[in-house]
Each structure stands twice: as C-alpha cells, then as structure tokens.
Design an enzyme around this catalytic site. Structure first.
Site, PDB file in Angstrom:
ATOM      1  N   LYS A 148      -8.918  -2.001   6.709  1.00 51.53           N
ATOM      2  CA  LYS A 148      -7.855  -1.934   7.720  1.00 51.53           C
ATOM      3  C   LYS A 148      -7.395  -0.493   7.915  1.00 51.53           C
ATOM      4  CE  LYS A 148      -3.629  -2.824   5.317  1.00 51.53           C
ATOM      5  NZ  LYS A 148      -2.354  -3.441   5.374  1.00 51.53           N
TER       6      LYS A 148
ATOM      7  N   LYS B 222      -1.820  -7.881  -7.477  1.00 51.60           N
ATOM      8  CA  LYS B 222      -1.625  -6.446  -7.742  1.00 51.60           C
ATOM      9  C   LYS B 222      -2.084  -6.080  -9.144  1.00 51.60           C
ATOM     10  CE  LYS B 222       1.471  -4.205  -4.736  1.00 51.60           C
ATOM     11  NZ  LYS B 222       2.733  -3.611  -4.436  1.00 51.60           N
TER      12      LYS B 222
ATOM     13  N   LYS C 155      -3.076   4.893   6.170  1.00 53.49           N
ATOM     14  CA  LYS C 155      -3.003   6.342   5.985  1.00 53.49           C
ATOM     15  C   LYS C 155      -3.818   6.806   4.784  1.00 53.49           C
ATOM     16  CE  LYS C 155       1.316   6.758   3.448  1.00 53.49           C
ATOM     17  NZ  LYS C 155       2.618   7.358   3.421  1.00 53.49           N
TER      18      LYS C 155
HETATM   19  P1  AMP Z   1       2.090  -0.138   4.795  1.00 47.54           P
HETATM   20  O1  AMP Z   1       2.853   1.131   5.012  1.00 47.54           O
HETATM   21  O2  AMP Z   1       0.604   0.050   4.752  1.00 47.54           O
HETATM   22  O3  AMP Z   1       2.631  -0.967   3.685  1.00 47.54           O
HETATM   23  O4  AMP Z   1       2.357  -1.011   6.099  1.00 47.54           O
HETATM   24  C1  AMP Z   1       3.620  -1.438   6.474  1.00 47.54           C
HETATM   25  C2  AMP Z   1       3.485  -2.537   7.497  1.00 47.54           C
HETATM   26  O5  AMP Z   1       2.778  -2.033   8.651  1.00 47.54           O
HETATM   27  C3  AMP Z   1       2.666  -3.724   7.023  1.00 47.54           C
HETATM   28  O6  AMP Z   1       3.458  -4.679   6.372  1.00 47.54           O
HETATM   29  C4  AMP Z   1       2.114  -4.276   8.334  1.00 47.54           C
HETATM   30  O7  AMP Z   1       3.066  -5.093   8.977  1.00 47.54           O
HETATM   31  C5  AMP Z   1       1.909  -3.029   9.162  1.00 47.54           C
HETATM   32  N1  AMP Z   1       0.522  -2.548   9.060  1.00 47.54           N
HETATM   33  C6  AMP Z   1       0.053  -1.579   8.242  1.00 47.54           C
HETATM   34  N2  AMP Z   1      -1.273  -1.385   8.425  1.00 47.54           N
HETATM   35  C7  AMP Z   1      -1.663  -2.273   9.368  1.00 47.54           C
HETATM   36  C8  AMP Z   1      -2.897  -2.593   9.984  1.00 47.54           C
HETATM   37  N3  AMP Z   1      -4.012  -1.938   9.699  1.00 47.54           N
HETATM   38  N4  AMP Z   1      -2.913  -3.561  10.946  1.00 47.54           N
HETATM   39  C9  AMP Z   1      -1.771  -4.209  11.277  1.00 47.54           C
HETATM   40  N5  AMP Z   1      -0.575  -3.971  10.729  1.00 47.54           N
HETATM   41  C10 AMP Z   1      -0.507  -3.017   9.783  1.00 47.54           C
END
Ligand code: AMP
Length: 330
Positions: free
Chosen positions: A199, A117, A202
């Site tokens: 990936k 990070k 949002k």
């Molecule tokens: P985030 O809000 O981006 O931190 O995502 C929270 C959780 O959602 C992550 O720890 C993953 O388990 C899952 N997640 C988010 N984006 C993806 C993705 N593109 N593919 C698979 N799992 C995802």
C-alpha cells in the site's frame, strides 16, 4: 447528564508529518464528507498515543503541522472542534488508570491487532507497555468525551469491543456513568504504491505522492508508475483509477477515465494517456492544497485559536465526566 452523549462524532488523527495522498483519500476525505453532511465532530490529535512509538519531543513535534494539513484539506473549524490530546493529559491518564483496573492482562493480550503486531513488527520483549494499554487509552478518550459515534476501520473493531465492554462493566459496577459509544464502520480504501503491490505509505517514498511534493516530482513519479498490460486490469491500475476518481469529483473527468480504461481493456495502448490524465488530476489537487495550506499557516493565531477552543471543550467534557466518576466510585 447521566448517559447523555455530548459529541456526535469522535475521531483521532496521528501527529505525523509527511501525509500522502493516500492518507487524504483513506482518512481525511471521509471525515470531510461526514462534516459536509452536517455531522458535528470532535477530532483529537493523538500525541499521547504516539508516545508508544516515539519520544515525547517527537510526539508533539507534528501536532500543529497535521492540524494545518487537515484544515487545508477541508476540515472546517466552524463545524469540527479540534484539540491536542495532551491538552487534557491529566484527565486521560487518570481515566486510563481507573479503566485499566477493569480489564485483565489476558483480555488485552487477546486483542487481534496486538497479536498481529507482536507477531509481525513488535517484539514483546522490547515493546513498551503502552502497546498493551492502547485499547484502554482509547476507551478513556472516547468515554471522557461522551462520544456517540466513532468511525473506525476494520482493524479497530476489536478495540471498540473492549471500549464498549469497559463502559458497560463500569456502569454495572458504579451506576450509569458512560453512554455506550456506537461503532461506525467505514469502508476502508487501500491505495497502492505507484510501484509494487504494497500500500502507498511514507515508509516507501518512491511509490508515494506526498502532499508536499513539487509538481516536477509528481510528474516523474506518475510517469514511472506501474500500470497493466493492454487488456488487463491489475491491482495497481485499479488502485490508480480509484485514486484519480477520489481526488477529482468532476463527472466529466470520471467519464474520460472510464473511456480510457475501456480502450485499454479493448487492447489499445492508452496507458500514456491515462498517466497524463492522472498527472493533471494530482497536480490540480496538490497545487490547490498547497496554496490553501500556505494561507492556513500564514497567521499562527488561527491554529492557536482553533486548538484553544477545542481544548476548552474537551476539558469541560472530560471534567464533567470525571466528576461523575469521582462521585460514583467513592
Ligand atoms: P498511517 O499514517 O499510515 O497510519 O495512516 C493513517 C490513516 O491514513 C490510515 O488509518 C488510513 O485511513 C489512511 N491511509 C494510510 N495509507 C493508506 C493507503 N495506502 N490507502 C488508503 N488509506 C490509507
């Protein structure tokens, strides 16, 4: 009571709005599946952790929203207790301070996720100290609840090592207080954006399908999704196939997908048919979700009741652990 586990499975969710279908597939679905296998879980909404990147008002803004999302996605409150982390803010903060005395700044700076990070998206000159303290707060959450198993992705393994080391060292110094949590490594799925190779997230809304998207928008996004040239299997297409199969458990639909992909690999022009099928699957999933979510939020006392029950359980666990801690350290 000493060394006894109280919670079989323990995990946290981030209080963010705008979940995508990738959040469902990667984070929510695995939890719902464990719940279906009969595992009793305690889930917390991590609004205190969220203070690392957000103002307090923002950190608490989406707590109820994300609980509504998880309930509508299949979390069953009769099997899973849910609490908001700040409902036990005093206990978490005090435990964090006590544990922080047992970890050096040098050890925290060696944690690989922190190093990443600081290299990629946080500046050590401006990042606040909660970033450094994250593994200690995580230890505090898990140890206060006396959790047995903590499902984590690969990026969290180093944090769990800190948690386990802290628990062992605290026990060595003050007596058997904490049962040592075990790590349950979960396979991490990576759903890609509908556009490009990053990936789905949002932060790039053009390539993401949100749980709140209306069906016209979904159709448009899938129509312009990147796939692959005939006879080729790109990372994008592979990810779309996983997404389609994860969103729909029907074996007949899976066979239809396999047939289309076989034709594609044989050089036929079938990506239009694949996108049509993906659209049907996503629209079906989202419309069912949106109906369930409307039902969940219709009566605010439903979520109030669930959170109240969760908070009282979390508080009872945390206080009985802290009683042990207080009597052992004096
Ligand atoms: P985030 O809000 O981006 O931190 O995502 C929270 C959780 O959602 C992550 O720890 C993953 O388990 C899952 N997640 C988010 N984006 C993806 C993705 N593109 N593919 C698979 N799992 C995802």
């Amino acid at each position: 009571m000493k060394s006894e586990y109280k919670i079989e499975l323990y995990t946290g969710i981030r209080p963010t709005g705008d979940l995508t279908i990738a959040n469902y597939v990667g984070a929510v679905k695995p939890l719902v599946e464990l719940q279906k296998q009969g595992v009793k879980s305690l889930v917390f909404v991590a609004d205190i952790h969220s203070l690392t990147d957000n103002e307090p008002a923002t950190a608490s803004k989406f707590c109820r929203e994300v609980v509504a999302d998880y309930l509508a996605l299949g979390l069953d409150p009769s099997k899973t207790n849910i609490y908001i982390q700040s409902a036990i803010a005093y206990q978490v903060s005090y435990m964090t301070l006590l544990l922080a005395r047992h970890v050096s700044v040098a050890e925290l700076l060696r944690v690989p996720t922190l190093k990443d990070k600081l290299r990629n998206n946080a500046n050590p000159k401006t990042a606040n100290a909660l970033l450094l303290l994250y593994p200690v707060m995580m230890a505090s959450d898990i140890l206060l609840q006396r959790a047995k198993s903590v499902p984590v992705g690969e990026d969290q393994l180093a944090h769990m090592e800190v948690v386990r080391r802290l628990a062992r060292d605290f026990n060595t110094k003050y007596g058997e207080i904490f049962p040592i949590p075990t790590v349950q490594q979960v396979k991490s799925l990576r759903i890609l954006s509908l556009k490009g190779s990053r990936k789905m997230s949002k932060s790039f809304p053009e390539g993401a399908i949100f749980l709140t998207d209306d069906m016209t928008k979904v159709k448009k996004k899938i129509k312009s999704a990147e796939t692959a040239l005939e006879g080729k299997l790109s990372d994008s297409l592979q990810s779309h196939i996983i997404l389609a199969k994860e969103l729909c458990d029907d074996h007949e639909v899976h066979s239809k997908i396999d047939t289309i992909i076989k034709d594609h690999m044989d050089g036929k022009h079938v990506m239009g048919a694949f996108k049509d099928l993906l659209t049907v699957i996503v629209v079906d999933f989202l419309s069912k979700f949106q109906v369930r979510r409307a039902e969940v939020v219709r009566d605010p006392s439903l979520i109030d009741g669930i959170l109240k029950e969760g908070a009282s359980m979390a508080l009872a666990n945390a206080e009985s652990t802290l009683d042990l801690v207080r009597s052992s350290i004096k």
